[in-house]
Design a protein around this motif. Structure first.
Motif, PDB file in Angstrom:
ATOM      1  N   LEU A 123     -63.101  64.509  75.861  1.00  0.00           N
ATOM      2  CA  LEU A 123     -63.266  64.658  74.712  1.00  0.00           C
ATOM      3  C   LEU A 123     -62.007  64.524  73.889  1.00  0.00           C
ATOM      4  CD1 LEU A 123     -65.051  65.781  72.316  1.00  0.00           C
ATOM      5  CD2 LEU A 123     -64.545  68.313  73.196  1.00  0.00           C
ATOM      6  N   THR A 124     -62.137  63.666  72.971  1.00  0.00           N
ATOM      7  CA  THR A 124     -61.058  63.441  72.090  1.00  0.00           C
ATOM      8  C   THR A 124     -61.343  63.451  70.433  1.00  0.00           C
ATOM      9  OG1 THR A 124     -59.160  61.732  71.792  1.00  0.00           O
ATOM     10  CG2 THR A 124     -61.340  60.910  72.221  1.00  0.00           C
ATOM     11  N   CYS A 125     -60.263  63.551  69.781  1.00  0.00           N
ATOM     12  CA  CYS A 125     -60.417  63.673  68.442  1.00  0.00           C
ATOM     13  C   CYS A 125     -59.162  63.510  67.702  1.00  0.00           C
ATOM     14  CB  CYS A 125     -60.939  64.917  67.811  1.00  0.00           C
ATOM     15  SG  CYS A 125     -59.880  66.330  68.196  1.00  0.00           S
ATOM     16  N   PHE A 126     -58.953  63.310  66.450  1.00  0.00           N
ATOM     17  CA  PHE A 126     -57.758  63.105  65.714  1.00  0.00           C
ATOM     18  C   PHE A 126     -57.005  64.295  65.232  1.00  0.00           C
ATOM     19  CE2 PHE A 126     -55.220  62.428  61.859  1.00  0.00           C
ATOM     20  CZ  PHE A 126     -54.388  61.565  62.390  1.00  0.00           C
ATOM     21  N   PHE A 207     -61.329  57.113  63.210  1.00  0.00           N
ATOM     22  CA  PHE A 207     -60.617  56.341  64.190  1.00  0.00           C
ATOM     23  C   PHE A 207     -60.719  54.950  63.708  1.00  0.00           C
ATOM     24  CE2 PHE A 207     -60.688  59.802  66.607  1.00  0.00           C
ATOM     25  CZ  PHE A 207     -60.620  59.656  67.975  1.00  0.00           C
ATOM     26  N   THR A 208     -59.691  53.959  64.206  1.00  0.00           N
ATOM     27  CA  THR A 208     -59.536  52.698  64.087  1.00  0.00           C
ATOM     28  C   THR A 208     -60.152  51.985  64.741  1.00  0.00           C
ATOM     29  OG1 THR A 208     -57.382  52.226  65.177  1.00  0.00           O
ATOM     30  CG2 THR A 208     -57.169  52.942  62.865  1.00  0.00           C
ATOM     31  N   PRO A 209     -60.537  50.645  64.758  1.00  0.00           N
ATOM     32  CA  PRO A 209     -61.257  49.836  65.873  1.00  0.00           C
ATOM     33  C   PRO A 209     -60.286  49.679  67.198  1.00  0.00           C
ATOM     34  CG  PRO A 209     -61.896  49.024  63.629  1.00  0.00           C
ATOM     35  CD  PRO A 209     -60.852  50.201  63.543  1.00  0.00           C
ATOM     36  N   LEU A 210     -59.182  49.906  66.908  1.00  0.00           N
ATOM     37  CA  LEU A 210     -58.094  49.739  68.006  1.00  0.00           C
ATOM     38  C   LEU A 210     -58.178  51.008  68.807  1.00  0.00           C
ATOM     39  CD1 LEU A 210     -56.066  47.909  69.229  1.00  0.00           C
ATOM     40  CD2 LEU A 210     -54.255  49.131  67.941  1.00  0.00           C
ATOM     41  N   TRP A 211     -58.303  52.259  68.412  1.00  0.00           N
ATOM     42  CA  TRP A 211     -58.227  53.405  69.045  1.00  0.00           C
ATOM     43  C   TRP A 211     -59.386  53.387  69.759  1.00  0.00           C
ATOM     44  CZ3 TRP A 211     -56.773  57.357  64.586  1.00  0.00           C
ATOM     45  CH2 TRP A 211     -55.666  57.164  64.323  1.00  0.00           C
ATOM     46  N   LEU A 212     -60.883  52.901  69.098  1.00  0.00           N
ATOM     47  CA  LEU A 212     -62.065  53.069  69.736  1.00  0.00           C
ATOM     48  C   LEU A 212     -62.077  51.984  70.972  1.00  0.00           C
ATOM     49  CD1 LEU A 212     -64.462  53.131  66.850  1.00  0.00           C
ATOM     50  CD2 LEU A 212     -63.665  54.951  68.469  1.00  0.00           C
ATOM     51  N   ASP A 245     -68.176  48.185  56.885  1.00  0.00           N
ATOM     52  CA  ASP A 245     -67.546  47.905  58.312  1.00  0.00           C
ATOM     53  C   ASP A 245     -67.163  49.180  59.230  1.00  0.00           C
ATOM     54  OD1 ASP A 245     -66.170  46.259  60.162  1.00  0.00           O
ATOM     55  OD2 ASP A 245     -64.243  46.100  58.894  1.00  0.00           O
ATOM     56  N   ALA A 246     -68.119  49.636  59.661  1.00  0.00           N
ATOM     57  CA  ALA A 246     -68.024  50.768  60.602  1.00  0.00           C
ATOM     58  C   ALA A 246     -66.959  50.682  61.711  1.00  0.00           C
ATOM     59  CB  ALA A 246     -69.429  51.365  60.955  1.00  0.00           C
ATOM     60  N   PRO A 247     -66.091  51.360  61.896  1.00  0.00           N
ATOM     61  CA  PRO A 247     -65.002  51.276  63.278  1.00  0.00           C
ATOM     62  C   PRO A 247     -65.604  50.819  64.435  1.00  0.00           C
ATOM     63  CG  PRO A 247     -64.953  53.428  62.304  1.00  0.00           C
ATOM     64  CD  PRO A 247     -65.913  52.742  61.503  1.00  0.00           C
ATOM     65  N   TRP A 248     -66.810  51.481  64.781  1.00  0.00           N
ATOM     66  CA  TRP A 248     -67.359  51.170  66.060  1.00  0.00           C
ATOM     67  C   TRP A 248     -68.032  49.854  66.441  1.00  0.00           C
ATOM     68  CZ3 TRP A 248     -69.269  55.125  62.634  1.00  0.00           C
ATOM     69  CH2 TRP A 248     -70.406  54.690  62.145  1.00  0.00           C
ATOM     70  N   LYS A 249     -68.285  49.377  65.114  1.00  0.00           N
ATOM     71  CA  LYS A 249     -68.853  48.077  65.111  1.00  0.00           C
ATOM     72  C   LYS A 249     -67.920  46.905  65.666  1.00  0.00           C
ATOM     73  CE  LYS A 249     -72.566  48.469  61.967  1.00  0.00           C
ATOM     74  NZ  LYS A 249     -73.236  48.041  60.598  1.00  0.00           N
ATOM     75  N   LYS A 250     -66.491  47.250  65.749  1.00  0.00           N
ATOM     76  CA  LYS A 250     -65.507  46.429  66.242  1.00  0.00           C
ATOM     77  C   LYS A 250     -65.389  46.495  67.698  1.00  0.00           C
ATOM     78  CE  LYS A 250     -63.822  44.669  61.791  1.00  0.00           C
ATOM     79  NZ  LYS A 250     -62.337  44.592  61.127  1.00  0.00           N
ATOM     80  N   ILE A 251     -65.610  47.526  68.328  1.00  0.00           N
ATOM     81  CA  ILE A 251     -65.313  47.641  70.059  1.00  0.00           C
ATOM     82  C   ILE A 251     -65.709  46.338  70.608  1.00  0.00           C
ATOM     83  CG2 ILE A 251     -65.786  49.204  71.837  1.00  0.00           C
ATOM     84  CD1 ILE A 251     -66.505  51.501  69.788  1.00  0.00           C
ATOM     85  N   ALA A 252     -64.941  46.125  71.440  1.00  0.00           N
ATOM     86  CA  ALA A 252     -65.265  44.855  72.176  1.00  0.00           C
ATOM     87  C   ALA A 252     -65.636  43.750  71.425  1.00  0.00           C
ATOM     88  CB  ALA A 252     -66.566  45.290  73.121  1.00  0.00           C
ATOM     89  N   ASP A 253     -64.842  43.326  70.324  1.00  0.00           N
ATOM     90  CA  ASP A 253     -65.210  42.258  69.683  1.00  0.00           C
ATOM     91  C   ASP A 253     -66.480  42.207  68.905  1.00  0.00           C
ATOM     92  OD1 ASP A 253     -62.310  41.536  70.106  1.00  0.00           O
ATOM     93  OD2 ASP A 253     -63.062  40.349  72.085  1.00  0.00           O
ATOM     94  N   GLY A 254     -66.874  43.169  68.590  1.00  0.00           N
ATOM     95  CA  GLY A 254     -68.335  43.260  67.948  1.00  0.00           C
ATOM     96  C   GLY A 254     -69.390  43.022  68.837  1.00  0.00           C
ATOM     97  N   LYS A 255     -69.213  42.923  70.108  1.00  0.00           N
ATOM     98  CA  LYS A 255     -70.167  42.560  70.956  1.00  0.00           C
ATOM     99  C   LYS A 255     -71.092  43.494  71.353  1.00  0.00           C
ATOM    100  CE  LYS A 255     -67.486  38.850  72.996  1.00  0.00           C
ATOM    101  NZ  LYS A 255     -66.864  38.354  74.100  1.00  0.00           N
TER     102      LYS A 255
END
Length: 493
Positions: A123-126, A207-212, A245-255
């Motif tokens: 369980l993680t948060c900022f 969270f940034t896409p990189l963190w996710l 541009d929701a951050p989770w949409k960029k996880i795994a290069d948006g795939k």
């Protein structure tokens, strides 16, 4: 579940006077047996003003059902249903403030820890204070033993532990993007081997896409694995997101496909009807203005999904056009008024502010307030960054809580005072130049990055107000006619 008395027929042969255990004792036992279906809250009912130099005794975190400081509550049927919804894969929960998403996340983490004993759950948060409140609740639950592997860490603490324990390196408290990229590479090439059966991320909008991407790379490759993110797009208190541009949409290069995997929770458990009505009006007005300026797309997400709360209604007080030179006296007076008029203990009152002060404006809000509290011998605790003063852990607070809005994310209090708003008359560009937000037309002419900073300031105001459960005082020394003053006054209507 509130009428459930599963222990009422228990008898104690050694005590002839015993008839049944109390409801508080039932709650305490139930909390130990099924912590995923309860929530522990830190509360104090008595108004007690210790001398500022006195040292209070340390409080126990053991729950017996008798303490007034800590109380256990059953979750309702809707929340239990959400916890038992065991969808797999990657999912998003979006909810406005007060919907209990943090409670659901922790309960789901408890559920998975119990179901998959021996498996790692993260369980993680900022926010450090939010993580501390999670750890406090975990310590009250029966989440012990070598087979209960629930890890509660902020994102940056997680990265630091991965570097130290897996790579033998020490990094600073806040990891750089380059260090996070190095961490991801080490996961992919097998130098970091730890994996988690389930990963829960709170306040995902920060969270940034990189963190996710880092978190997602730590997920086990199995059909039972769960990657669940929860957040509130209206509480973006850091300049991370971009329009559309929701951050989770960029996880795994948006795939990754999130179609049908985003759930909205509308119910409001936290705020009283009067407070939630104020929040609704302020939020709807704010988002309509942002949409008019083409800063958000209302068709992309349900920004205004917000039900009125049904918590105990005590007080809402909005005071605007306060002289900035009088803000300290007004805040100290409000603290006394809340304690005396509504019988709320000082330790249940929080004063939230955007920043401790601003040298450019000769505005030293935190210093003024702390001096006023010392003068009136009211104990206080600062839970913001160490730069704001002697920071203490949220679970160790004594007296009035003083916190920046950023550090209060994920927390709530019986009574909240919002003050120190004068710096919100302005926004700063990348060169630290102050631009006065004198009108909405002024905002429309700003550079994109500066517009984003304006939106963050608006979201912070909403976030701060939503921390209050029963009493909310907004004490504004904003200049009349500025956009933040306009938002507050439209919420008051």
């Amino acid at each position: 579940m509130k009428d459930l008395h599963i222990f009422e027929n228990i008898r104690m042969p050694y005590d002839s006077n015993f008839k049944r255990i109390t409801e508080a004792e039932s709650l305490a036992i139930f909390e130990r047996l099924a912590p995923e279906y309860t929530v522990v809250m830190k509360e104090r009912e008595e108004v007690y003003v210790p001398e500022i130099e006195d040292e209070l005794p340390a409080e126990s975190e053991e729950i017996t059902g008798d303490e007034v400081e800590y109380r256990t509550f059953y979750l309702d049927d809707y929340q239990v249903g959400q916890i038992n919804d065991m969808g797999r894969g990657h999912r998003v929960i979006l909810a406005n403030a007060g919907a209990g998403k943090s409670v659901l996340l922790l309960s789901k983490a408890f559920k998975y820890t119990g179901m998959y004993k021996g498996s790692n759950v993260l369980l993680t948060c900022f926010n450090n204070n939010l993580a501390d409140s999670y750890r406090f609740k975990k310590s009250c639950a029966a989440m012990t033993g070598h087979d209960r592997k629930l890890y509660i860490l902020t994102l940056h603490r997680l990265v630091a532990k991965l570097f130290k324990e897996c790579l033998g390196k020490t990094i600073d408290e806040y990891a750089t993007d380059e260090e996070i990229e190095e961490c991801i590479a080490a996961i992919k090439d097998g130098r970091i081997k730890i994996r988690f059966k389930a990963i829960f991320i709170d306040e995902v909008q920060i969270f940034t896409p990189l963190w996710l991407e880092l978190c997602y790379s730590l997920l086990e490759s199995s059909q039972e694995s769960l990657f669940l993110m929860a957040g509130d797009l209206n509480q973006t208190v850091r300049s991370q997101s971009r329009r559309g541009d929701a951050p989770w949409k960029k996880i795994a290069d948006g795939k990754l496909d999130f179609t049908g995997r985003v759930k909205y929770i509308e119910k409001n458990y936290r705020n009283s009807p009067e407070i939630s009505g104020f929040l609704n009006r302020m939020l709807t007005y704010m988002n309509s203005k942002l949409s008019e300026l083409d800063m958000i797309n209302l068709d992309e997400f349900e920004y205004d999904t917000f039900e009125n709360g049904d918590s105990k209604n005590v007080a809402l007080k909005i005071t605007t056009e306060i002289n900035r030179g009088q803000i300290k006296d007004v805040v100290i007076g409000a603290i006394h008024e809340i304690a005396d008029k509504y019988h709320i203990g000082y330790s249940e009152i929080a004063v939230l502010y955007p920043q401790k002060g601003n040298r450019l404006f000769k505005y030293n809000f935190l210093y003024w307030v702390t001096e006023g509290l010392k003068q009136d011998q009211i104990q206080f605790s600062i839970i913001s960054t160490p730069e704001d003063g002697q920071k203490v852990k949220y679970s160790d607070t004594r007296g009035v809580v003083l916190s920046s809005i950023d550090s209060s994310l994920g927390l709530d209090f019986r009574a909240v005072i919002i003050a120190g708003l004068y710096p919100f008359n302005y926004v700063f560009d990348s060169n630290s130049n102050a631009k006065k937000l004198s009108s909405w037309e002024t905002v429309g002419k700003l550079e994109p990055d500066v517009k984003e900073n304006v939106q963050v300031e608006m979201r912070k105001l909403y976030t701060a107000c939503s921390r209050a459960r029963e009493v909310l005082y907004v004490l504004s020394d904003l200049t009349p006619g500025t956009i933040m003053d306009d938002i507050i006054k439209n919420g008051e209507k």
